[in-house]
Scaffold this active site. Structure first.
Site, PDB file in Angstrom:
ATOM      1  N   ARG A  24       1.734 -88.897  12.642  1.00  0.00           N
ATOM      2  CA  ARG A  24       2.942 -89.630  13.021  1.00  0.00           C
ATOM      3  C   ARG A  24       3.379 -89.320  14.447  1.00  0.00           C
ATOM      4  O   ARG A  24       4.573 -89.282  14.748  1.00  0.00           O
ATOM      5  CB  ARG A  24       4.084 -89.372  12.035  1.00  0.00           C
ATOM      6  N   ARG A  28       9.148 -92.501  15.460  1.00  0.00           N
ATOM      7  CA  ARG A  28      10.573 -92.576  15.783  1.00  0.00           C
ATOM      8  C   ARG A  28      11.109 -91.425  16.601  1.00  0.00           C
ATOM      9  O   ARG A  28      12.225 -91.497  17.095  1.00  0.00           O
ATOM     10  CB  ARG A  28      11.371 -92.716  14.478  1.00  0.00           C
ATOM     11  N   ARG A  37       9.871-100.802  19.056  1.00  0.00           N
ATOM     12  CA  ARG A  37      10.206-101.249  17.702  1.00  0.00           C
ATOM     13  C   ARG A  37      11.349-102.264  17.749  1.00  0.00           C
ATOM     14  O   ARG A  37      11.332-103.279  17.039  1.00  0.00           O
ATOM     15  CB  ARG A  37      10.596-100.030  16.850  1.00  0.00           C
ATOM     16  N   ASP A  74      -0.177 -99.037   8.758  1.00  0.00           N
ATOM     17  CA  ASP A  74       0.392 -98.462   7.541  1.00  0.00           C
ATOM     18  C   ASP A  74      -0.666 -98.471   6.449  1.00  0.00           C
ATOM     19  O   ASP A  74      -1.529 -99.361   6.412  1.00  0.00           O
ATOM     20  CB  ASP A  74       1.615 -99.261   7.086  1.00  0.00           C
ATOM     21  N   TYR A 153       1.388 -96.866  -5.133  1.00  0.00           N
ATOM     22  CA  TYR A 153       2.375 -97.803  -4.595  1.00  0.00           C
ATOM     23  C   TYR A 153       2.235 -99.181  -5.225  1.00  0.00           C
ATOM     24  O   TYR A 153       3.230 -99.854  -5.520  1.00  0.00           O
ATOM     25  CB  TYR A 153       2.222 -97.916  -3.074  1.00  0.00           C
TER      26      TYR A 153
END
Length: 345
Positions: A24, A28, A37, A74, A153
């Site tokens: 990552r 962010r 973004r 992702d 998921y």
């Protein structure tokens, strides 16, 4: 011999100071990511915009000089490409229509997945071209989710928790669970091979929820599918090494390393690197495993934890990384300090 340190490590060479990248790392915690973004509008729009996705993939390479760029995407792109709905609610994570019956399974379109994933491959091409031009020793890593993790998921319809629906299904109806996994496996293999053809030099398989399973189920639903994927990838592209990340595998990491055919195993935050170095053959690379909270804390805590990992790994093929992803509040200055420390190890 490659001039790229990570490719040297994945060929079995002990490189020191070790190459480094961070899970990552494009995200962010970076102000430039947040600006990009905002330009994209939402997460899925960012993933599917090759220009902007390539930009955020390259941002940590420019800022930190890390030794690998990992594709910004992702793990749920594969079920999305097969036609399972996918949305990301702010602060809530992914949401999918759960697959609990045969109608949901039959609606998945493996054949059409490649066309939907085409923007991802354009991102790979753009990043590889930029790296060759501007950062020629930096490796491009493509990835997918591990089959067990992505199936969780798909069945649960969301992330978090203990994935009880998925775990229940594999015990109550293992044949049906196996059918879900078979479709997912076919689509994942095609997706990974497409990344390799587009320019990815390494592939990583993130089985983030592998630690949810007891040993017998871990063997059947994590090790065996990963071994099949690795064998198929090797048959088609023997030049592409694979890093496996069975998060929270604990002592099952040894069996995973021995049975899947990967060139490196990534250690999660809970793994003792001294134990891993003693139990994983020196011919196999290790990757990891700084606690992201130590990176967030910075200062002496960061230095102490990083040096402990380096001491455990010296003398073997090793890629420095985190044991999970960079936390959003992490100051970029702490990452820069870590990279300085690693370069002088």
């Amino acid at each position: 011999m490659s001039a790229k340190p990570i490719l040297k490590v994945l060929s079995g060479e002990g490189v020191w100071p070790p190459p480094a990248w961070l899970m990552r790392q494009a995200g962010r915690h970076l102000p430039e990511y947040r600006a990009t973004r905002a330009q994209a509008g939402n997460f899925m729009s960012l993933c599917l915009n090759p220009e902007l996705a390539a930009e955020v993939t390259l941002q940590p390479v420019r800022r930190y000089g890390v030794d690998a760029a990992i594709l910004f995407s992702d793990i749920l792109i594969v079920p999305w490409a097969m036609g399972q709905g996918l949305t990301f609610a702010e602060g809530e994570g992914p949401r999918l229509p759960p697959i609990r019956d045969r109608a949901g399974l039959e609606a998945l379109d493996v054949a059409g997945a490649a066309a939907k994933a085409a923007p991802i491959m354009e991102t790979v091409r753009r990043v590889r071209a930029a790296l060759e031009a501007e950062h020629p020793t930096t490796t491009l890593i493509g990835f997918s989710g591990g089959l067990w993790t992505v199936a969780c998921y798909m069945i649960e319809g969301k992330g978090g928790g203990e994935f009880k629906q998925a775990r229940r299904l594999l015990h109550q109806d293992p044949a049906f669970f196996g059918e879900i996994l078979a479709k997912l496996e076919a689509a994942t293999l095609a997706y990974l091979l497409a990344q390799a053809e587009a320019g990815a030099e390494v592939l990583m398989i993130f089985d983030s929820w592998a630690g949810q399973l007891p040993p017998s189920a871990f063997r059947k639903w994590v090790i065996e599918p990963t071994a099949r994927l690795r064998a198929a990838l090797k048959a088609a592209r023997p030049d592409i090494p694979v890093i496996g990340f069975p998060r929270l595998a604990g002592p099952m990491l040894v069996e995973y390393a021995a049975s899947t055919g990967v060139q490196a195993v990534a250690m999660d935050t809970a793994m003792d690197p001294v134990w891993a170095a003693a139990h994983i053959p020196a011919s196999l690379a290790l990757q990891g495993n700084l606690d992201p909270e130590a990176l967030l804390a910075g200062g002496e805590a960061l230095q102490r934890e990083a040096q402990g990992i380096l001491a455990a790994m010296k003398g073997r093929p090793f890629i420095f990384n985190l044991g999970h992803g960079v936390e959003q509040p992490t100051p970029p200055e702490h990452v820069s300090a870590l990279m300085r420390l690693l370069r002088t190890a």
